[in-house]
Scaffold this motif. Structure first.
Motif, PDB file in Angstrom:
ATOM      1  N   THR A 205      34.838  26.783  35.520  1.00 12.29           N
ATOM      2  CA  THR A 205      35.271  25.730  34.621  1.00 12.29           C
ATOM      3  C   THR A 205      35.748  26.276  33.284  1.00 12.29           C
ATOM      4  N   THR A 206      35.280  27.462  32.903  1.00  8.34           N
ATOM      5  CA  THR A 206      35.746  28.031  31.633  1.00  8.34           C
ATOM      6  C   THR A 206      36.186  29.466  31.864  1.00  8.34           C
ATOM      7  N   PRO A 207      37.123  29.949  31.051  1.00 10.51           N
ATOM      8  CA  PRO A 207      37.535  31.355  31.178  1.00 10.51           C
ATOM      9  C   PRO A 207      36.363  32.301  30.985  1.00 10.51           C
ATOM     10  N   ASN A 208      35.380  31.871  30.182  1.00 11.47           N
ATOM     11  CA  ASN A 208      34.231  32.730  29.949  1.00 11.47           C
ATOM     12  C   ASN A 208      33.399  32.900  31.216  1.00 11.47           C
ATOM     13  N   SER A 209      33.225  31.805  31.960  1.00 13.83           N
ATOM     14  CA  SER A 209      32.493  31.910  33.219  1.00 13.83           C
ATOM     15  C   SER A 209      33.208  32.847  34.163  1.00 13.83           C
ATOM     16  N   SER A 210      34.536  32.745  34.170  1.00  8.00           N
ATOM     17  CA  SER A 210      35.318  33.618  35.037  1.00  8.00           C
ATOM     18  C   SER A 210      35.140  35.072  34.630  1.00  8.00           C
ATOM     19  N   ASN A 211      35.107  35.307  33.324  1.00  7.74           N
ATOM     20  CA  ASN A 211      34.901  36.663  32.825  1.00  7.74           C
ATOM     21  C   ASN A 211      33.539  37.204  33.211  1.00  7.74           C
ATOM     22  N   ILE A 212      32.541  36.310  33.228  1.00  2.17           N
ATOM     23  CA  ILE A 212      31.197  36.763  33.569  1.00  2.17           C
ATOM     24  C   ILE A 212      31.179  37.285  34.993  1.00  2.17           C
ATOM     25  N   VAL A 213      31.927  36.625  35.881  1.00  2.00           N
ATOM     26  CA  VAL A 213      31.941  37.076  37.273  1.00  2.00           C
ATOM     27  C   VAL A 213      32.816  38.318  37.423  1.00  2.00           C
ATOM     28  N   LEU A 214      34.032  38.236  36.916  1.00  2.00           N
ATOM     29  CA  LEU A 214      34.992  39.307  37.191  1.00  2.00           C
ATOM     30  C   LEU A 214      34.759  40.532  36.311  1.00  2.00           C
ATOM     31  N   GLY A 215      34.261  40.311  35.120  1.00  2.00           N
ATOM     32  CA  GLY A 215      34.124  41.416  34.179  1.00  2.00           C
ATOM     33  C   GLY A 215      34.856  41.055  32.902  1.00  2.00           C
ATOM     34  N   HIS A 216      34.410  41.651  31.827  1.00  4.12           N
ATOM     35  CA  HIS A 216      34.909  41.261  30.524  1.00  4.12           C
ATOM     36  C   HIS A 216      36.395  41.589  30.367  1.00  4.12           C
ATOM     37  N   GLY A 217      37.163  40.642  29.871  1.00  6.17           N
ATOM     38  CA  GLY A 217      38.539  40.934  29.503  1.00  6.17           C
ATOM     39  C   GLY A 217      39.595  40.508  30.502  1.00  6.17           C
ATOM     40  N   TYR A 223      43.973  36.807  34.329  1.00 10.06           N
ATOM     41  CA  TYR A 223      43.276  36.598  35.595  1.00 10.06           C
ATOM     42  C   TYR A 223      42.053  35.732  35.333  1.00 10.06           C
ATOM     43  N   THR A 224      42.210  34.448  35.432  1.00  9.85           N
ATOM     44  CA  THR A 224      41.069  33.585  35.198  1.00  9.85           C
ATOM     45  C   THR A 224      40.959  32.554  36.302  1.00  9.85           C
ATOM     46  N   ALA A 225      39.741  32.416  36.799  1.00 10.70           N
ATOM     47  CA  ALA A 225      39.508  31.526  37.936  1.00 10.70           C
ATOM     48  C   ALA A 225      39.558  30.061  37.527  1.00 10.70           C
ATOM     49  N   THR A 226      39.866  29.778  36.257  1.00 12.34           N
ATOM     50  CA  THR A 226      40.029  28.377  35.873  1.00 12.34           C
ATOM     51  C   THR A 226      41.337  27.813  36.413  1.00 12.34           C
ATOM     52  N   ASP A 227      42.302  28.684  36.730  1.00 15.20           N
ATOM     53  CA  ASP A 227      43.576  28.134  37.193  1.00 15.20           C
ATOM     54  C   ASP A 227      43.574  27.837  38.694  1.00 15.20           C
ATOM     55  N   ILE A 228      42.415  27.926  39.312  1.00 16.66           N
ATOM     56  CA  ILE A 228      42.305  27.488  40.706  1.00 16.66           C
ATOM     57  C   ILE A 228      42.044  25.982  40.699  1.00 16.66           C
ATOM     58  N   ALA A 229      42.800  25.266  41.500  1.00 14.06           N
ATOM     59  CA  ALA A 229      42.633  23.814  41.518  1.00 14.06           C
ATOM     60  C   ALA A 229      41.282  23.453  42.137  1.00 14.06           C
ATOM     61  N   ILE A 244      42.340  45.635  40.529  1.00 11.70           N
ATOM     62  CA  ILE A 244      42.945  44.512  39.822  1.00 11.70           C
ATOM     63  C   ILE A 244      42.610  43.240  40.611  1.00 11.70           C
ATOM     64  N   PRO A 245      42.224  42.157  39.916  1.00  8.17           N
ATOM     65  CA  PRO A 245      41.879  40.946  40.654  1.00  8.17           C
ATOM     66  C   PRO A 245      43.063  40.457  41.486  1.00  8.17           C
ATOM     67  N   ARG A 246      42.765  40.107  42.714  1.00  3.33           N
ATOM     68  CA  ARG A 246      43.801  39.559  43.577  1.00  3.33           C
ATOM     69  C   ARG A 246      43.425  38.144  43.931  1.00  3.33           C
ATOM     70  N   ARG A 247      44.400  37.267  43.917  1.00  2.00           N
ATOM     71  CA  ARG A 247      44.148  35.892  44.313  1.00  2.00           C
ATOM     72  C   ARG A 247      44.096  35.856  45.828  1.00  2.00           C
ATOM     73  N   ILE A 248      42.978  35.391  46.376  1.00  2.00           N
ATOM     74  CA  ILE A 248      42.871  35.344  47.829  1.00  2.00           C
ATOM     75  C   ILE A 248      42.419  33.971  48.273  1.00  2.00           C
TER      76      ILE A 248
ATOM     77  N   ALA B 212      52.322  33.788  34.468  1.00  2.00           N
ATOM     78  CA  ALA B 212      52.940  35.112  34.585  1.00  2.00           C
ATOM     79  C   ALA B 212      51.837  36.148  34.487  1.00  2.00           C
ATOM     80  N   LEU B 213      51.970  37.202  35.240  1.00  3.50           N
ATOM     81  CA  LEU B 213      51.011  38.299  35.192  1.00  3.50           C
ATOM     82  C   LEU B 213      51.783  39.594  35.051  1.00  3.50           C
ATOM     83  N   ILE B 214      51.201  40.543  34.339  1.00  2.71           N
ATOM     84  CA  ILE B 214      51.866  41.825  34.165  1.00  2.71           C
ATOM     85  C   ILE B 214      50.913  42.930  34.596  1.00  2.71           C
TER      86      ILE B 214
END
Ligand SMILES: Nc1ncnc2c1ncn2[C@@H]1O[C@H](COP(=O)(O)OP(=O)(O)OP(=O)(O)O)[C@@H](O)[C@H]1O
Ligand SMILES: [Mg+2]
Lengths: 290, 307
Positions: A205-217, A223-229, A244-248, B212-214
């Motif tokens: 729900t927040t970019p911060n939550s996504s960062n906690i899972v994926l790693g800081h930054g 790459y933020t899981a908030t843009d998943i519908a 690098i995070p891949r959308r799967i 966009a992603l780079i």
């Protein structure tokens, strides 16, 4: 469907999968299949409720159940997410932290013995040729054991044991796959979270939550899981090989399919345990091995 | 020529309509042209004079050298001065090429065939690719590739000002992907991947895309980047597992003992006193003891996640 007990002899030939094979977990945005090799890595899945974490765990459990060189240890605070694999699993732990601690301690002993065994053979890690099984530890709802049930001491012991498995289990063929909704510091310590090599972030729900899972930054880099519908369950960002995070999109098994695979796996599995094929390492004497 | 250096800081004509960047670009182009002229004229002239000196008197050779060097220098000067126009032409080469090709084709067709045949051929050439979904999608995807390259250039020229001379990154090839387009870019000095990551949202807007992603396109060269422009969500369909196909569907179901079916499945079925939470409450002494540490980290949950 007929009902029969699994035979003790004349076992049908299995599909010949191995835990050292890449595990199919889904497809990426380019339509290519996505594989992860779990034998030497740990995976952490996070994301909001209903994101599809248990779907990923079931996908991995299916591969592990059909692999000839694999054992499953399941810890499921919800009972139903991994419950269908109970017959193929060597240990299935429900919402009971005492049992969870007991099985983790057993695993720790196995791990120590395996390292002693490796040392005795002058080697550094387990390979497919060793004939030892990969013990996949699947923990769904890690927060249940580490922050909800049991006393403070038990929870801390659970975290300590799990951290030891995650930290040292890799080369001994004991990978850990854990899922939780938000692996923030109050659920699992950062020192444990950062040890997981593979990360899968389902919708957050927040970019911060996504960062906690994926790693800081990663959110800052787009790459933020908030843009998943929210309706797109099973879509995730996965950090695996490549870094690098891949959308799967995770492959999904319906309840019926899981039941089918679980039955088949129980059918092809040699009757447990296997004293003749694999030495019972849990009782191996450390002094004698070294 | 020696006057040129004191004149340089005030060299631009005071023209109120051009912006600072364009004035800079303009000035540097004039200076570059002048430098190129001098360098070419001197080097070519001297070389020619040295070669010619072995055939004739050195003074005559110097004159010959000047005769060859100055026109060549002039040619280079012209090339450098019209470079912005050449660059523009280069950017639009694919479009110019396609338009010329189509126009010529149309004229040739109209001149050599009767009217109905002309229209029939045009209808076929245009209609068939447009009607077949596969070719239509391919055509649209490739058209987007051309569009995105221009839009990226607009981004670099309009709001990602890289360096003093205003040189733009080299926008290399582009190719369609299932989610949008992928464009390779070679950065010029003054930009970095981190600079661009702060502007991803604006790049997406400029490209009429969703995100966009780079990424770096090469491990050994930080200037070589890959832009992933996404305008479609493709991961919506359900993905099946191939493991379903390897199992034998005729497997007998495992014989499981029927577990004791729990009762009390609704709220009124459960009496208030019998509710036992699995979680044992922490003893108050422990809670008090750990209070100072907990209270310091609780308010800023988000920051202390990273401790
Ligand atoms: N890969 C997938 N493809 C399609 N649908 C999926 C997929 N994964 C999950 N779903 C749908 O989403 C629902 C919830 O998924 P799942 O139980 O895996 O979520 P979860 O993240 O484990 O949630 P919780 O945190 O509550 O345990 C499933 O019942 C299913 O309908
Ligand atoms: Mg779940």
């Amino acid at each position: 469907m007929t009902t029969a007990t699994a035979p003790t002899a004349g076992v049908p030939v299995g599909p010949g999968l191995s835990m050292f094979d890449p595990i199919f977990v889904g497809i990426d945005e380019f339509g290519h299949p996505v594989y992860i090799t779990l034998a030497y890595r740990n995976l952490l899945a996070g994301g909001e409720p209903g994101g599809g974490k248990s779907g990923l765990l079931n996908c991995i459990a299916a591969h592990a159940a059909l692999s000839v060189d694999s054992r499953l240890v399941l810890l499921d605070g919800k009972l139903v997410e991994l419950g269908q694999w109970e017959d193929c699993a060597d240990a299935f732990i429900g919402p009971d932290i005492t049992e969870a601690l007991a099985v983790l301690k057993r695993l720790q002993l196995v791990m120590n013995n395996r390292y002693a065994w490796l040392r005795a053979h002058g080697r550094r890690k387990l390979t497919a040729a060793d004939g030892l099984s990969v013990i996949t530890v699947l923990v769904d709802e890690i927060a249940f054991y580490s922050a909800t049930v049991g006393t403070k001491q038990e929870q801390e012991e659970f975290v300590a044991l799990l951290r030891d498995l995650v930290a040292r289990g890799r080369a001994a063929g004991i990978p850990v796959v854990a899922a939780t909704q938000r692996p923030s510091f109050d659920i699992i310590p950062t020192s444990l979270r950062d040890l997981f090599g593979y990360r899968a972030a389902f919708r957050c729900t927040t970019p911060n939550s996504s960062n906690i899972v994926l790693g800081h930054g990663w959110a800052e880099q787009g790459y933020t899981a908030t843009d998943i519908a929210p309706s797109n369950q099973g879509a995730a960002y996965l950090i695996a090989e490549g870094g690098i995070p891949r959308r799967i999109k995770v492959a999904y098994l319906t309840d019926g399919q899981i039941a089918g695979i679980a039955d088949y796996a129980a059918w092809i599995r040699r009757p447990r345990p296997l004293p003749a094929l694999v030495p019972d390492l849990t009782r191996l004497d450390l002094g004698a091995a070294a | 020529m020696s006057k040129s250096s004191p004149r340089r800081p005030f060299g631009g004509k005071s023209n109120g309509t051009i912006t600072v960047i364009e004035a800079k670009v303009h000035r540097s182009s004039a200076r570059n042209a002048r430098l190129a002229f001098i360098l070419t004229a001197v080097i070519v002239g001297l070389l020619a004079a040295v070669v010619a000196a072995s055939y004739m008197h050195p003074i005559l050779a110097l004159f010959l050298g000047a005769l060859i060097g100055v026109p060549l220098g002039g040619l280079v000067w012209v090339l450098v001065r019209i470079w912005p126009v050449l660059r523009l032409l280069w950017w639009w080469t694919p479009e110019i090429g396609v338009t010329t090709f189509l126009g010529t084709g149309w004229v040739q067709l109209a001149n050599h065939t009767p009217m109905p045949v002309t229209f029939a051929v045009v209808a076929l050439v245009v209609g068939v690719p447009a009607a077949v979904p596969v070719t239509r999608r391919v055509l649209v995807a490739w058209t987007w590739c051309f569009v995105v390259r221009h839009r990226l250039r607009v981004c670099f020229a309009q709001f990602i000002i890289a360096n003093q001379s205003g040189s733009l990154p080299l926008i290399l090839w582009a190719r369609p992907t299932p989610v949008g387009e992928r464009v390779w870019v070679y950065l010029r000095p003054g930009l970095s991947l981190a600079d661009l990551e702060g502007r991803l949202d604006r790049i997406a807007v400029a490209c009429h895309a969703s995100t966009a992603l780079i990424e770096r396109a090469s491990d050994g060269n930080a200037a070589y980047l890959r832009f992933d422009i996404k305008r479609r969500e493709v991961l919506t369909a359900q993905v099946g597992s191939p493991l379903v196909d390897v199992i034998d569907p005729a497997t007998p179901a495992t014989d499981r003992p029927t577990p004791a079916v729990p009762t009390a499945l609704d709220l009124p079925d459960v009496d208030i006193p019998t509710v036992t939470l699995p979680a044992q409450k922490k003893p108050p002494a422990t809670a008090n003891g750990s209070k100072p540490a907990a209270s310091s980290s609780t308010p800023e949950d988000d920051i202390s996640d990273w401790i």
